[in-house]
Design a protein around this motif. Sequence first.
Motif, PDB file in Angstrom:
ATOM      1  N   LYS A   1      48.372  31.192   2.937  1.00  0.00           N
ATOM      2  CA  LYS A   1      48.805  31.436   1.562  1.00  0.00           C
ATOM      3  C   LYS A   1      48.215  30.378   0.639  1.00  0.00           C
ATOM      4  O   LYS A   1      48.059  29.212   1.018  1.00  0.00           O
ATOM      5  N   TRP A   2      47.905  30.814  -0.590  1.00  0.00           N
ATOM      6  CA  TRP A   2      47.412  29.915  -1.627  1.00  0.00           C
ATOM      7  C   TRP A   2      48.579  29.344  -2.423  1.00  0.00           C
ATOM      8  O   TRP A   2      49.592  30.006  -2.624  1.00  0.00           O
ATOM      9  N   GLN A   3      48.388  28.109  -2.868  1.00  0.00           N
ATOM     10  CA  GLN A   3      49.364  27.458  -3.745  1.00  0.00           C
ATOM     11  C   GLN A   3      48.612  26.648  -4.793  1.00  0.00           C
ATOM     12  O   GLN A   3      47.746  25.833  -4.453  1.00  0.00           O
ATOM     13  N   GLN A   4      48.930  26.871  -6.062  1.00  0.00           N
ATOM     14  CA  GLN A   4      48.269  26.126  -7.124  1.00  0.00           C
ATOM     15  C   GLN A   4      48.929  24.767  -7.286  1.00  0.00           C
ATOM     16  O   GLN A   4      50.169  24.644  -7.299  1.00  0.00           O
ATOM     17  N   ILE A   5      48.090  23.738  -7.399  1.00  0.00           N
ATOM     18  CA  ILE A   5      48.573  22.375  -7.635  1.00  0.00           C
ATOM     19  C   ILE A   5      48.477  22.120  -9.132  1.00  0.00           C
ATOM     20  O   ILE A   5      47.380  22.028  -9.678  1.00  0.00           O
ATOM     21  N   GLU A   6      49.607  22.039  -9.765  1.00  0.00           N
ATOM     22  CA  GLU A   6      49.655  21.910 -11.218  1.00  0.00           C
ATOM     23  C   GLU A   6      49.902  20.461 -11.625  1.00  0.00           C
ATOM     24  O   GLU A   6      50.541  19.689 -10.899  1.00  0.00           O
ATOM     25  N   PHE A   7      49.390  20.115 -12.802  1.00  0.00           N
ATOM     26  CA  PHE A   7      49.520  18.776 -13.354  1.00  0.00           C
ATOM     27  C   PHE A   7      50.172  18.871 -14.728  1.00  0.00           C
ATOM     28  O   PHE A   7      50.080  19.906 -15.401  1.00  0.00           O
ATOM     29  N   PRO A   8      50.817  17.805 -15.172  1.00  0.00           N
ATOM     30  CA  PRO A   8      51.371  17.817 -16.535  1.00  0.00           C
ATOM     31  C   PRO A   8      50.277  17.994 -17.576  1.00  0.00           C
ATOM     32  O   PRO A   8      49.091  17.741 -17.322  1.00  0.00           O
ATOM     33  N   ALA A   9      50.669  18.457 -18.749  1.00  0.00           N
ATOM     34  CA  ALA A   9      49.692  18.758 -19.800  1.00  0.00           C
ATOM     35  C   ALA A   9      48.911  17.523 -20.222  1.00  0.00           C
ATOM     36  O   ALA A   9      47.722  17.598 -20.550  1.00  0.00           O
ATOM     37  N   ASN A  10      49.543  16.357 -20.240  1.00  0.00           N
ATOM     38  CA  ASN A  10      48.888  15.129 -20.686  1.00  0.00           C
ATOM     39  C   ASN A  10      48.362  14.297 -19.525  1.00  0.00           C
ATOM     40  O   ASN A  10      48.011  13.128 -19.706  1.00  0.00           O
ATOM     41  N   ALA A  11      48.297  14.856 -18.327  1.00  0.00           N
ATOM     42  CA  ALA A  11      47.827  14.102 -17.163  1.00  0.00           C
ATOM     43  C   ALA A  11      46.320  13.906 -17.230  1.00  0.00           C
ATOM     44  O   ALA A  11      45.576  14.758 -17.725  1.00  0.00           O
TER      45      ALA A  11
END
Length: 652
Positions: free
Chosen positions: A232-242
């Motif tokens: 399965k795929w999982q997106q690694i998300e970051f904060p908007a200001n990262a």
Amino acid sequence: MAKKKGKDSASKKALKAEKALKAQTKSAVKAKKKASKLGDDDLDDVDIDHILEEYAREQANFVAVKITPTSRPSKRLNATLIPSPAHHSRRELFLFGGEAVNAAGLSEFYNDLFVYTVDTNIWRKVTSPNTPLPRSGHAMCVHPMTGVILLFGGEFSSPKQNTFYHYGDTWLLDATTREWTKLDVKKGPSARSGHRMTYWKNYILLHGGFRDLSQSTTYQGDLWAFDVTTYKWQQIEFPANALKPEPRSGHSFLPTEEGAVVWGGYSKVKNSQKKIVGKVHSDSWTLKLTSDLKTVRWERRRKSGWAPSSRVGCSMMFHKGRGILFGGVYDTEETDETLDSVFYNEVYAYQIASNKWFPLKLRPPRKKPVQQEKITVKSKTNELEENLSRLRGVTESEDARDTKSDEDSNSEASDEEASDEEAVTKVELPVSLSLPHPRFNSATAVLGDWFYIYGGVWEHGDREFTLDSMYTIDLSKLDGVRVIWEDFTEDLAKADQREESDEDMDEDMDDDEDEDEDEDGEYEDMNEEEEEEHKEDAPDEVLVDETDELADVAVGLDIAADPRPYLPHPRPFESLRVFYSRTGNVFMEWAISNNKDGSKRTKELKRDAFELCEGRWWERWEEVRAQEDQLEELGGIGEIVEREAKTAKSRR
């Protein structure tokens, strides 16, 4: 009354039987009509087992894998070349997909899979109906711990490249059976090409890429993780200001113990005049990962000295704690109509831990020294005894020598048979002491300690050539380039035609050039004066930096900061075997100290000690090579004789 009830029940049974007979007759009529349409007049002869066998045969043909020996693949670009993770089998490389321009000037895309056995120099073509559709610019990654081979994305275009299509499908390739399996992914990365993939723990990471929509091109900067245990795929998300890298494609994506490293790449951005221009990235970023994929971050790395000049079309391949880079191109826009390009054929090594670059230079193979037999007191005594025995007429020693010679001849014969068997399987390739022709977008891979280069693109004027060639380099010795094949006859002929047409145009313009010759000379003199003034006005910082670089070269082993100074350091001209024999006890102590629970046996501890020693040897490999180059430039370095480390019992 009883008789009446019996008659009613009998009539009901007869009515049911009559209805059943009518229904059976009706179904039989329908079956015959259907059979007549299909061309079969008698269904009673059709066996249900036979029907099931036909279905099974059709399904087997659908997934059947056929492997046939073939010649080398046709020349192509934007294909993927990966090593086989099946260590129990022969050393093999997988080549998949790619694109090329045919004689009519139209683009062709491939979905064929080739298997290359490096020891025998044999290619095999794998065909199966259940295979990904034709594509190029896709990405493939091998997960070394599980042997999973993942393919994602890619692009396809119309023959005239007026319209483009990007894939967003996910495929698995079995390295043993060569079977493809398409995964039904509900949530995954968007369709793209030019992205890069690497591995970390039980994940395969995907970053970047682009999507061409004809009117506009969108570059990606997102990060995804594919779990090799759940598929399965999982997106690694970051904060908007990262803090994170800019979107890009065609970059390098290398694995590390704590995550991954990104270097270079290409994208299109708007400049100050709001025009879309190409941007060549030369920055480097570290991806810090934890078991919780929600707590991740990007860290920008400082620019390192000795780094290659800005270039694209060259993605590094991972090899024992470092990245190996070959070739590339850099475009210099002179005017709105012309574009001048610089092509490279250099090989660089990038030490990931120390963030240092080192150019790799080829060396002619050293001559193996003739090892002379050591003359000891015991050998002298044996020689005297043989002479005395010979004088006394004793033939025992001669018989013993004859027996020994017979044994030696038998062993030599067996060695010749073994060598003949090896000659059948192994192929010696021609060696060149010059690097391959400059190019970009080559398909590269690392198998063991060997670096493989397949194809690539080279431009001459406004013509683009897909180079038909393949090479391999021994990264541990750098003793030349093994040429698997190289065929430039067609490309050179086209380039010569181009040069002849350019010469004809130059002859027509000779008169104009002669008239402007004097003016050009004046301008050349003015440019030389301006260069002298520029040198005088140059800041001292540049000169100081260059002096520091040269000072670092003079130091030799201090070129890059040692990330683990507490470990033994390899010496110049010292092989891995000699380094381990000299420092094996130290690495064994480290292996024992890491075995806190005491679960590992002696054999496992020895293996850990050797792996630690091997990693250390490759970690400081570039520094040691730099010092070796300095010693050879100073002169006085002849043949290098390797000797085992002295034991504690040895005396001076």
